[in-house]
Write a protein that holds these residues in place. Structure first.
Motif, mmCIF file in Angstrom:
data_model
loop_
_atom_site.group_PDB
_atom_site.id
_atom_site.type_symbol
_atom_site.label_atom_id
_atom_site.label_comp_id
_atom_site.label_asym_id
_atom_site.label_seq_id
_atom_site.Cartn_x
_atom_site.Cartn_y
_atom_site.Cartn_z
ATOM 1 N N LEU A 90 0.890 -1.400 -0.114
ATOM 2 C CA LEU A 90 -0.128 -0.042 -0.411
ATOM 3 C C LEU A 90 0.919 1.278 -0.009
ATOM 4 N N GLU A 91 2.026 1.379 0.477
ATOM 5 C CA GLU A 91 2.948 2.388 0.713
ATOM 6 C C GLU A 91 3.564 2.587 -0.681
ATOM 7 N N VAL A 92 3.926 1.469 -1.524
ATOM 8 C CA VAL A 92 4.240 1.696 -2.961
ATOM 9 C C VAL A 92 3.046 2.193 -3.778
ATOM 10 N N SER A 93 1.847 1.761 -3.717
ATOM 11 C CA SER A 93 0.800 2.470 -4.021
ATOM 12 C C SER A 93 0.752 3.939 -3.896
ATOM 13 N N ARG A 94 0.757 4.336 -2.455
ATOM 14 C CA ARG A 94 0.747 5.923 -2.163
ATOM 15 C C ARG A 94 1.601 6.533 -2.993
ATOM 16 N N VAL A 95 3.021 6.022 -2.952
ATOM 17 C CA VAL A 95 4.106 6.908 -3.753
ATOM 18 C C VAL A 95 3.822 6.917 -5.121
ATOM 19 N N LEU A 96 3.298 5.823 -5.783
ATOM 20 C CA LEU A 96 3.304 5.986 -7.161
ATOM 21 C C LEU A 96 1.993 6.628 -7.690
ATOM 22 N N THR A 97 0.984 6.896 -6.756
ATOM 23 C CA THR A 97 -0.131 7.749 -7.165
ATOM 24 C C THR A 97 -0.157 9.085 -6.397
ATOM 25 N N ARG A 98 0.581 9.392 -5.792
ATOM 26 C CA ARG A 98 0.682 10.460 -4.928
ATOM 27 C C ARG A 98 0.345 11.653 -5.889
ATOM 28 N N ASP A 99 0.842 11.943 -6.967
ATOM 29 C CA ASP A 99 0.633 12.764 -7.891
ATOM 30 C C ASP A 99 -0.231 12.257 -9.000
ATOM 31 N N PRO A 100 -1.766 12.142 -9.077
ATOM 32 C CA PRO A 100 -2.358 11.242 -9.924
ATOM 33 C C PRO A 100 -2.307 11.645 -11.371
ATOM 34 N N VAL A 101 -2.193 13.078 -11.700
ATOM 35 C CA VAL A 101 -1.962 13.619 -13.148
ATOM 36 C C VAL A 101 -0.811 13.105 -13.785
ATOM 37 N N THR A 102 0.210 13.136 -12.957
ATOM 38 C CA THR A 102 1.799 12.461 -13.321
ATOM 39 C C THR A 102 1.656 10.971 -13.679
ATOM 40 N N LEU A 163 -3.666 -1.410 -9.191
ATOM 41 C CA LEU A 163 -3.114 0.080 -9.857
ATOM 42 C C LEU A 163 -3.948 0.258 -11.329
ATOM 43 N N ARG A 164 -3.983 -0.622 -12.160
ATOM 44 C CA ARG A 164 -4.678 -0.533 -13.435
ATOM 45 C C ARG A 164 -6.250 -0.115 -13.195
ATOM 46 N N ARG A 165 -6.807 -0.694 -12.319
ATOM 47 C CA ARG A 165 -8.133 -0.175 -11.907
ATOM 48 C C ARG A 165 -8.199 1.112 -11.622
ATOM 49 N N TRP A 166 -7.278 1.675 -10.845
ATOM 50 C CA TRP A 166 -7.289 2.936 -10.375
ATOM 51 C C TRP A 166 -6.870 3.881 -11.641
ATOM 52 N N MET A 167 -6.101 3.562 -12.518
ATOM 53 C CA MET A 167 -5.802 4.315 -13.780
ATOM 54 C C MET A 167 -7.004 4.317 -14.485
ATOM 55 N N LYS A 168 -7.364 3.388 -14.793
ATOM 56 C CA LYS A 168 -8.429 3.300 -15.739
ATOM 57 C C LYS A 168 -9.823 4.051 -15.415
ATOM 58 N N PHE A 169 -10.465 3.686 -14.009
ATOM 59 C CA PHE A 169 -11.474 4.079 -13.655
ATOM 60 C C PHE A 169 -11.496 5.096 -12.378
ATOM 61 N N GLY A 170 -10.275 5.626 -11.908
ATOM 62 C CA GLY A 170 -10.139 6.413 -10.885
ATOM 63 C C GLY A 170 -10.605 6.153 -9.659
ATOM 64 N N ASP A 171 -10.689 4.764 -9.580
ATOM 65 C CA ASP A 171 -11.273 4.349 -8.386
ATOM 66 C C ASP A 171 -10.493 4.122 -6.999
ATOM 67 N N ASN A 172 -10.763 5.128 -6.075
ATOM 68 C CA ASN A 172 -9.907 4.997 -5.019
ATOM 69 C C ASN A 172 -9.977 3.782 -4.119
ATOM 70 N N HIS A 173 -11.185 3.219 -4.315
ATOM 71 C CA HIS A 173 -11.685 1.963 -3.395
ATOM 72 C C HIS A 173 -10.702 0.945 -3.983
ATOM 73 N N ALA A 174 -10.001 1.028 -4.981
ATOM 74 C CA ALA A 174 -9.327 0.001 -5.356
ATOM 75 C C ALA A 174 -8.226 -0.420 -4.492
ATOM 76 N N PHE A 175 -7.708 0.617 -3.793
ATOM 77 C CA PHE A 175 -6.735 0.118 -2.832
ATOM 78 C C PHE A 175 -7.153 -0.425 -1.514
ATOM 79 N N GLU A 176 -8.276 0.056 -1.090
ATOM 80 C CA GLU A 176 -9.088 -0.496 0.066
ATOM 81 C C GLU A 176 -9.280 -2.006 -0.310
ATOM 82 N N GLU A 177 -9.593 -2.283 -1.412
ATOM 83 C CA GLU A 177 -9.840 -3.769 -2.037
ATOM 84 C C GLU A 177 -8.331 -4.368 -1.934
ATOM 85 N N LEU A 178 -7.384 -3.825 -2.324
ATOM 86 C CA LEU A 178 -5.903 -4.227 -2.503
ATOM 87 C C LEU A 178 -5.549 -4.753 -1.020
#
Length: 225
Positions: A90-102, A163-178
């Motif tokens: 989850l910390e890896v996910s946080r780092v990789l998505t901390r700037d969603p646009v980038t 991460l792909r779910r988050w990228m494609k759908f903007g689904d923040n719940h993807a990481f809760e499910e993760l």
């Protein structure tokens, strides 16, 4: 452990890496020289090389940081294997998505650039090896060698799917499910990696050698009540 909230974990939109990724996305990776990229982010060429190394390295700077953080967590954790894996991932996910646009621009850049996709595969294997070494270290005696290899690969695959779910759908719940998915994944390999078998009971019943089968079953039933 709380669920990941990507909504409040943005880096500055004008950070050098964000500017570099945006520039590469807009102008093309192959068409961009290191000098033009350094100019775009307001650095001299020598400063750019000292900070990032190359235009390829600047694209993956977040991964380098995430890998460093992950190694520290795995080395220091005294939690269960499932909690350690979930927390680190989850910390890896946080780092990789901390700037969603980038993050999304980087994903677009990777899809359009074969050279970067090859580098991405190398980084994926680095994550797998890091998890594999941790799991091999905490594995119970008798765990087969392939156990840590298989689980490490599965952890990375499950994370990438989220991460792909988050990228494609903007689904923040993807990481809760993760978090739930990773806990379930590690649990399915119990007791190799710290899981517990279902509770069992040992029943001792004494009976005469001439006791009938019904008498034996009756005594056992009494103990189980």
């Amino acid at each position: 452990m709380g669920a990941l909230n990507t909504a409040n974990t943005h880096t500055a939109p004008d950070s050098p890496q964000a500017t570099a990724v945006r520039y590469l996305t807009e102008h093309g990776y192959e068409q961009t020289t290191t000098s033009s990229l350094a100019d775009a982010i307001g650095m001299s060429r020598s400063t750019f090389f000292r900070r990032f190394g190359s235009k390829e390295d600047v694209v993956f700077a977040d991964h380098d940081f995430a890998l460093s953080q992950l190694q520290e967590q795995l080395d220091a954790s005294d939690l269960s294997a499932s909690a350690t894996i979930a927390q680190g991932t989850l910390e890896v996910s946080r780092v990789l998505t901390r700037d969603p646009v980038t993050a999304r621009m980087r994903s677009q850049l990777l899809r359009s650039t074969p050279l970067l996709r090859e580098r991405e595969l190398v980084i994926t294997h680095r994550y797998e090896r890091m998890f594999q070494r941790y799991l091999a270290r905490v594995a119970a005696p008798g765990t087969p060698d392939w156990g840590s290899i298989a689980v490490a690969a599965a952890v990375v695959a499950v994370h990438n799917a989220a991460l792909r779910r988050w990228m494609k759908f903007g689904d923040n719940h993807a990481f809760e499910e993760l978090e739930r998915e990773l806990t379930d994944l590690i649990g399915r390999f119990a007791p190799w990696f710290g899981g517990e078998r279902g509770a069992s009971r040992v029943v001792v019943a004494a009976f005469d050698v001439g006791a009938s089968p019904d008498d034996v079953l009756g005594r056992i039933s009494e103990q189980l009540r």
